[in-house]
Write a protein that holds these residues in place. Sequence first.
Motif, short mmCIF file in Angstrom:
data_model
loop_
_atom_site.label_atom_id
_atom_site.label_comp_id
_atom_site.label_asym_id
_atom_site.label_seq_id
_atom_site.Cartn_x
_atom_site.Cartn_y
_atom_site.Cartn_z
N LEU A 77 30.76 38.35 35.07
CA LEU A 77 29.62 38.23 35.96
C LEU A 77 28.36 38.14 35.12
CD1 LEU A 77 31.84 38.99 37.99
CD2 LEU A 77 30.12 40.30 39.23
N PRO A 78 27.31 37.51 35.63
CA PRO A 78 26.13 37.25 34.82
C PRO A 78 25.51 38.48 34.16
CG PRO A 78 26.01 35.99 36.84
CD PRO A 78 27.21 36.90 36.95
N ASP A 79 25.46 39.60 34.85
CA ASP A 79 24.75 40.75 34.30
C ASP A 79 25.56 42.04 34.40
OD1 ASP A 79 22.34 41.63 33.01
OD2 ASP A 79 21.74 42.62 34.87
N GLN A 80 26.89 41.90 34.46
CA GLN A 80 27.75 43.09 34.56
C GLN A 80 29.02 42.85 33.74
OE1 GLN A 80 28.28 45.51 37.94
NE2 GLN A 80 27.24 44.08 39.28
N PRO A 81 29.60 43.93 33.24
CA PRO A 81 30.85 43.79 32.46
C PRO A 81 32.07 43.70 33.36
CG PRO A 81 30.18 46.07 32.50
CD PRO A 81 29.10 45.31 33.23
N ILE A 82 32.02 42.78 34.31
CA ILE A 82 33.11 42.57 35.25
C ILE A 82 33.71 41.20 34.97
CG2 ILE A 82 33.72 42.27 37.68
CD1 ILE A 82 31.42 44.26 38.30
N GLU A 83 35.00 41.18 34.67
CA GLU A 83 35.68 39.93 34.37
C GLU A 83 36.26 39.33 35.64
OE1 GLU A 83 39.77 39.60 32.41
OE2 GLU A 83 38.38 39.26 30.73
N LEU A 84 36.12 38.01 35.76
CA LEU A 84 36.71 37.26 36.85
C LEU A 84 37.60 36.20 36.20
CD1 LEU A 84 36.74 36.78 39.94
CD2 LEU A 84 34.88 35.15 39.59
N SER A 85 38.87 36.12 36.64
CA SER A 85 39.78 35.16 36.03
C SER A 85 40.56 34.40 37.09
CB SER A 85 40.75 35.86 35.08
OG SER A 85 41.58 36.76 35.78
N LEU A 86 40.93 33.17 36.73
CA LEU A 86 41.73 32.28 37.56
C LEU A 86 42.89 31.79 36.72
CD1 LEU A 86 38.83 29.98 38.89
CD2 LEU A 86 39.75 32.06 39.99
N THR A 87 44.09 31.80 37.30
CA THR A 87 45.27 31.28 36.63
C THR A 87 46.10 30.49 37.64
OG1 THR A 87 45.32 33.28 35.27
CG2 THR A 87 47.26 31.87 35.20
N ALA A 88 46.38 29.23 37.32
CA ALA A 88 47.17 28.38 38.21
C ALA A 88 48.60 28.27 37.70
CB ALA A 88 46.56 26.99 38.29
N SER A 89 49.55 28.33 38.65
CA SER A 89 50.96 28.18 38.31
C SER A 89 51.75 27.88 39.58
CB SER A 89 51.49 29.47 37.67
OG SER A 89 52.85 29.35 37.35
N ASP A 90 52.58 26.86 39.51
CA ASP A 90 53.48 26.51 40.61
C ASP A 90 52.76 26.35 41.95
OD1 ASP A 90 55.71 26.59 38.88
OD2 ASP A 90 55.88 28.77 39.14
N GLY A 91 51.58 25.73 41.93
CA GLY A 91 50.86 25.46 43.17
C GLY A 91 50.08 26.64 43.71
N LEU A 92 50.04 27.73 42.98
CA LEU A 92 49.29 28.92 43.39
C LEU A 92 48.20 29.22 42.38
CD1 LEU A 92 52.25 31.26 44.41
CD2 LEU A 92 50.75 29.97 45.95
N VAL A 93 47.15 29.90 42.83
CA VAL A 93 46.10 30.37 41.93
C VAL A 93 46.02 31.89 42.07
CG1 VAL A 93 43.63 30.35 41.37
CG2 VAL A 93 44.78 28.24 42.09
N ARG A 94 46.10 32.56 40.92
CA ARG A 94 45.88 34.01 40.88
C ARG A 94 44.41 34.21 40.58
NH1 ARG A 94 45.66 38.34 37.06
NH2 ARG A 94 46.57 40.25 37.90
N VAL A 95 43.72 34.88 41.50
CA VAL A 95 42.31 35.21 41.34
C VAL A 95 42.26 36.70 41.09
CG1 VAL A 95 40.02 35.16 42.40
CG2 VAL A 95 41.71 33.39 42.98
N ALA A 96 41.63 37.10 39.98
CA ALA A 96 41.63 38.52 39.62
C ALA A 96 40.27 38.92 39.08
CB ALA A 96 42.70 38.80 38.58
N SER A 97 39.95 40.20 39.28
CA SER A 97 38.77 40.79 38.66
C SER A 97 39.20 42.06 37.94
CB SER A 97 37.70 41.12 39.71
OG SER A 97 38.15 42.13 40.59
N LEU A 98 38.45 42.39 36.93
CA LEU A 98 38.65 43.64 36.20
C LEU A 98 37.35 44.41 36.35
CD1 LEU A 98 40.37 45.44 34.38
CD2 LEU A 98 39.48 44.16 32.42
#
Length: 148
Positions: A77-98
């Motif tokens: 995120l622009p001003d926070q230590p929060i990770e946002l990630s996207l991973t595509a596999s087999d027609g699906l997207v895993r959306v995750a935050s830490l």
Amino acid sequence: MMTIRTFLRSGDGVFQPVGQCQVPPPDPDYIEGALEITIDGVEIIGKPEWDYVDQLWAYLATMVGQLRASGEATTYLPDQPIELSLTASDGLVRVASLVGGQVRAGLVDEVEFLATVRAEGRAAFTELTRLAAVNAASYRLSLADLAD
């Protein structure tokens, strides 16, 4: 099912849907707000993770291109230590935050993911342009990243 909602944060900390905002943000370089990204009832990020919302949308728009090119994308995120990630596999997207050491994640159909991000991103940038016209040129660049 995936939903994304965009909010602006007022000076007194109240969040309002961007489409209902009538007053321009006090500083167009630092527009405070939040994205609520929810997948099947799991809030990936929300109002507690508020940040500079137009910059966050720009990051997410860039991530769409990276996801399509390599199958994955990660940002903070622009001003926070929060990770946002996207991973595509087999027609699906895993959306995750830490967030604070805790992972929040959900799986969504890739077509639904792209359609939702594009539609909500276009709507958000349209409203942000209305409220902060000085940023219109940079918003157009981000909109190009969301193109089909």
